[in-house]
Enzyme design. Sequence first.
Site, mmCIF file in Angstrom:
data_model
loop_
_atom_site.group_PDB
_atom_site.id
_atom_site.type_symbol
_atom_site.label_atom_id
_atom_site.label_comp_id
_atom_site.label_asym_id
_atom_site.label_seq_id
_atom_site.Cartn_x
_atom_site.Cartn_y
_atom_site.Cartn_z
ATOM 1 N N GLY A 23 30.535 -58.387 43.778
ATOM 2 C CA GLY A 23 30.999 -59.641 43.724
ATOM 3 C C GLY A 23 32.568 -60.263 44.243
ATOM 4 N N GLU A 27 38.610 -55.863 35.602
ATOM 5 C CA GLU A 27 37.406 -55.565 35.215
ATOM 6 C C GLU A 27 37.652 -55.996 33.673
ATOM 7 O OE1 GLU A 27 35.551 -56.836 37.540
ATOM 8 O OE2 GLU A 27 35.594 -56.152 38.910
#
Length: 157
Positions: free
Chosen positions: A8, A82
Amino acid sequence: MARVFVYGTLKKGQPNYQRMINGTHGIAKFQGRGHTVEKYPLVIAGKYNIPYLLNMPGTGHHVAGEIYTVDDQMLQFLDEFEGCPDMYQRTPVRIAVVEWKGKSSAPEERPAVNSIMECFVYSTTTFQPEWVNLPYYDNYDSLGKHGLCYVLRESRD
């Protein structure tokens, strides 16, 4: 050193790539490109248009990304970045090598194209049920045709 597969905003040319190569967070060395051996749904979700790899193997696409080796300091930074383990969970996933750039002391240590290796991936099991109905992507680009512009953390409310 651990292997991490990013799909990503941490990939080259994406909004958070600088976090991967910023030496203050530890060491991350680009090794090559690959894709998931199993299919996964990669969706863009939430009001900040964040890419999520839903931990639903067998559904979706073979997701393309980049393979890095990272030191313990970078792995810890990535866990925090994350939101692991709440937003994403770091799990081992089988990745097929598409291209290898990493340097090895011996040529026989270089993985062959189409070989399979295990890498940590930040995927999620803690997603909204309706996300399974979103479009699935095989390759994330923050400026892709999807028109869903990623919102940097600094710009979020």
